[in-house]
Scaffold this motif. Structure first.
Motif, PDB file in Angstrom:
ATOM      1  N   THR A  55       8.488  -6.728   8.298  1.00 40.99           N
ATOM      2  CA  THR A  55       9.011  -5.496   8.860  1.00 40.99           C
ATOM      3  C   THR A  55       8.951  -4.421   7.795  1.00 40.99           C
ATOM      4  OG1 THR A  55      11.246  -6.119   8.245  1.00 40.99           O
ATOM      5  CG2 THR A  55      10.559  -6.643  10.488  1.00 40.99           C
ATOM      6  N   GLY A  56       7.795  -4.269   7.183  1.00 40.16           N
ATOM      7  CA  GLY A  56       7.631  -3.339   6.083  1.00 40.16           C
ATOM      8  C   GLY A  56       7.805  -1.904   6.501  1.00 40.16           C
ATOM      9  N   ALA A  57       8.069  -1.057   5.554  1.00 43.57           N
ATOM     10  CA  ALA A  57       8.331   0.334   5.836  1.00 43.57           C
ATOM     11  C   ALA A  57       7.059   1.143   5.978  1.00 43.57           C
ATOM     12  CB  ALA A  57       9.175   0.938   4.718  1.00 43.57           C
ATOM     13  N   THR A  58       5.917   0.584   5.692  1.00 39.93           N
ATOM     14  CA  THR A  58       4.712   1.388   5.710  1.00 39.93           C
ATOM     15  C   THR A  58       3.746   1.047   6.832  1.00 39.93           C
ATOM     16  OG1 THR A  58       3.675  -0.095   4.132  1.00 39.93           O
ATOM     17  CG2 THR A  58       4.789   1.845   3.248  1.00 39.93           C
ATOM     18  N   HIS A  59       4.096   0.152   7.719  1.00 45.29           N
ATOM     19  CA  HIS A  59       3.261  -0.017   8.894  1.00 45.29           C
ATOM     20  C   HIS A  59       4.117  -0.314  10.097  1.00 45.29           C
ATOM     21  CE1 HIS A  59       3.464  -4.411   8.318  1.00 45.29           C
ATOM     22  NE2 HIS A  59       3.213  -4.131   7.047  1.00 45.29           N
ATOM     23  N   SER A  60       3.615   0.048  11.280  1.00 45.15           N
ATOM     24  CA  SER A  60       4.466   0.113  12.457  1.00 45.15           C
ATOM     25  C   SER A  60       4.589  -1.198  13.209  1.00 45.15           C
ATOM     26  CB  SER A  60       3.915   1.177  13.403  1.00 45.15           C
ATOM     27  OG  SER A  60       2.639   0.777  13.848  1.00 45.15           O
ATOM     28  N   SER A 145      14.901   7.524  -4.524  1.00 47.34           N
ATOM     29  CA  SER A 145      15.413   6.280  -3.942  1.00 47.34           C
ATOM     30  C   SER A 145      15.093   6.149  -2.463  1.00 47.34           C
ATOM     31  CB  SER A 145      16.925   6.179  -4.164  1.00 47.34           C
ATOM     32  OG  SER A 145      17.588   7.230  -3.499  1.00 47.34           O
ATOM     33  N   ASN A 146      14.568   7.201  -1.837  1.00 44.24           N
ATOM     34  CA  ASN A 146      14.242   7.166  -0.409  1.00 44.24           C
ATOM     35  C   ASN A 146      12.751   7.265  -0.144  1.00 44.24           C
ATOM     36  OD1 ASN A 146      16.834   6.978   0.975  1.00 44.24           O
ATOM     37  ND2 ASN A 146      17.271   8.905  -0.061  1.00 44.24           N
ATOM     38  N   LYS A 147      11.951   6.816  -1.084  1.00 50.50           N
ATOM     39  CA  LYS A 147      10.490   6.897  -0.955  1.00 50.50           C
ATOM     40  C   LYS A 147       9.998   6.150   0.287  1.00 50.50           C
ATOM     41  CE  LYS A 147       6.377   5.656  -3.561  1.00 50.50           C
ATOM     42  NZ  LYS A 147       5.855   5.013  -4.745  1.00 50.50           N
ATOM     43  N   ALA A 148      10.497   4.933   0.507  1.00 49.64           N
ATOM     44  CA  ALA A 148      10.054   4.145   1.667  1.00 49.64           C
ATOM     45  C   ALA A 148      10.471   4.810   2.980  1.00 49.64           C
ATOM     46  CB  ALA A 148      10.615   2.724   1.593  1.00 49.64           C
ATOM     47  N   ASN A 149      11.656   5.403   3.013  1.00 48.95           N
ATOM     48  CA  ASN A 149      12.107   6.096   4.224  1.00 48.95           C
ATOM     49  C   ASN A 149      11.218   7.295   4.528  1.00 48.95           C
ATOM     50  OD1 ASN A 149      14.238   4.311   4.485  1.00 48.95           O
ATOM     51  ND2 ASN A 149      15.708   5.672   3.521  1.00 48.95           N
ATOM     52  N   MET A 150      10.842   8.030   3.492  1.00 51.21           N
ATOM     53  CA  MET A 150       9.973   9.197   3.700  1.00 51.21           C
ATOM     54  C   MET A 150       8.598   8.760   4.200  1.00 51.21           C
ATOM     55  SD  MET A 150      10.995  11.761   0.569  1.00 51.21           S
ATOM     56  CE  MET A 150      10.753  10.579  -0.750  1.00 51.21           C
ATOM     57  N   GLU A 151       8.051   7.698   3.601  1.00 49.06           N
ATOM     58  CA  GLU A 151       6.758   7.188   4.057  1.00 49.06           C
ATOM     59  C   GLU A 151       6.831   6.778   5.528  1.00 49.06           C
ATOM     60  OE1 GLU A 151       6.176   4.033   1.249  1.00 49.06           O
ATOM     61  OE2 GLU A 151       5.067   5.300  -0.147  1.00 49.06           O
ATOM     62  N   GLN A 152       7.919   6.103   5.919  1.00 48.11           N
ATOM     63  CA  GLN A 152       8.080   5.654   7.299  1.00 48.11           C
ATOM     64  C   GLN A 152       8.221   6.840   8.255  1.00 48.11           C
ATOM     65  OE1 GLN A 152       7.755   2.525   8.540  1.00 48.11           O
ATOM     66  NE2 GLN A 152       7.872   3.509  10.522  1.00 48.11           N
ATOM     67  N   GLN A 153       8.955   7.872   7.860  1.00 48.85           N
ATOM     68  CA  GLN A 153       9.108   9.050   8.713  1.00 48.85           C
ATOM     69  C   GLN A 153       7.763   9.731   8.942  1.00 48.85           C
ATOM     70  OE1 GLN A 153      12.205  11.112   6.417  1.00 48.85           O
ATOM     71  NE2 GLN A 153      13.426  11.162   8.303  1.00 48.85           N
ATOM     72  N   ILE A 154       6.976   9.870   7.900  1.00 52.03           N
ATOM     73  CA  ILE A 154       5.661  10.504   8.033  1.00 52.03           C
ATOM     74  C   ILE A 154       4.756   9.641   8.905  1.00 52.03           C
ATOM     75  CG2 ILE A 154       3.607  11.259   6.772  1.00 52.03           C
ATOM     76  CD1 ILE A 154       5.569  11.892   4.397  1.00 52.03           C
ATOM     77  N   LEU A 155       4.768   8.326   8.694  1.00 52.38           N
ATOM     78  CA  LEU A 155       3.956   7.419   9.496  1.00 52.38           C
ATOM     79  C   LEU A 155       4.332   7.500  10.970  1.00 52.38           C
ATOM     80  CD1 LEU A 155       1.839   5.127   9.663  1.00 52.38           C
ATOM     81  CD2 LEU A 155       3.715   3.520   9.280  1.00 52.38           C
ATOM     82  N   THR A 156       5.617   7.499  11.257  1.00 49.35           N
ATOM     83  CA  THR A 156       6.070   7.589  12.645  1.00 49.35           C
ATOM     84  C   THR A 156       5.610   8.889  13.282  1.00 49.35           C
ATOM     85  OG1 THR A 156       7.989   6.230  12.128  1.00 49.35           O
ATOM     86  CG2 THR A 156       8.112   7.541  14.130  1.00 49.35           C
ATOM     87  N   TYR A 157       5.711   9.988  12.548  1.00 42.54           N
ATOM     88  CA  TYR A 157       5.247  11.279  13.070  1.00 42.54           C
ATOM     89  C   TYR A 157       3.748  11.238  13.368  1.00 42.54           C
ATOM     90  CZ  TYR A 157       3.707  16.117  13.155  1.00 42.54           C
ATOM     91  OH  TYR A 157       3.105  17.297  13.519  1.00 42.54           O
ATOM     92  N   LEU A 158       2.969  10.713  12.423  1.00 41.34           N
ATOM     93  CA  LEU A 158       1.514  10.690  12.609  1.00 41.34           C
ATOM     94  C   LEU A 158       1.119   9.802  13.788  1.00 41.34           C
ATOM     95  CD1 LEU A 158       0.279  10.521   8.910  1.00 41.34           C
ATOM     96  CD2 LEU A 158       0.316  12.502  10.426  1.00 41.34           C
TER      97      LEU A 158
END
Length: 179
Positions: A55-60, A145-158
């Motif tokens: 359930t990684g933060a960088t893929h859906s 400290s929120n790098k993974a959260n930011m990556e996930q937010q951008i991925l979800t938007y894209l």
């Protein structure tokens, strides 16, 4: 009489041994369960596979894509540079600067890959805008400290809003510097 007294002492020692064995077993089982949970959490943080679905933060989704099926592209500004400069506020209201470099991993096996691949290049300004919006929504004190959260937010938007497809497999900050 001595023989009977020795039998009673032996029986008492056997019962004490049984009780201590039961206590020891229950304490070891609970400790091993806690240790197993702890190791699973640590493995999840560093994204190791420990027998559960990822359930990684960088893929859906939980489907994995081989490295040969990914095309990695850098998010570029209109002038061709890859470093995006973003202003951040700290808790005291002071302005700080951050430089972010972002890479997108595109899934070549996606059913929309051939149709949407050109749109990824054409939409770079919109992607940069989303990166700017997401990163600047965090304060200077918590951005690293929120790098993974930011990556996930951008991925979800894209995936959900911009392309409405799984063509973008992951978003990675290849460089994040705050000052």
């Amino acid at each position: 009489m001595k023989k009977s007294f020795l039998n009673v002492i032996t029986l008492a020692l056997v019962l004490i041994n049984l009780i201590l064995t039961v206590l020891l077993t229950f304490s070891l089982v609970s400790t091993s369960q806690k240790t197993d949970d702890f190791i699973s959490k640590i493995a999840g943080i560093i994204d190791l596979d420990v027998g559960t679905t990822s359930t990684g933060a960088t893929h859906s989704d939980s489907t994995t894509v081989g490295i040969g099926d990914l095309e990695v592209i850098d998010v570029k500004l209109s002038d061709g540079t890859t470093k995006i400069t973003i202003s951040l506020l700290d808790d005291a209201g002071k302005v700080h600067q951050s430089m972010v470099s972002v890479a997108l991993s595109l899934n070549k096996n996606s059913k929309d890959y051939t149709k949407l691949r050109a749109n990824v290049d054409n939409g770079m300004n919109l992607i940069v805008s989303e990166v700017n919006k997401v990163v600047s929504s965090y304060s200077f004190n918590v951005v690293l400290s929120n790098k993974a959260n930011m990556e996930q937010q951008i991925l979800t938007y894209l995936q959900d809003t911009m392309f409405q497809s799984d063509i973008v497999y992951s978003v990675s900050f290849t460089g994040l510097v705050v000052q």
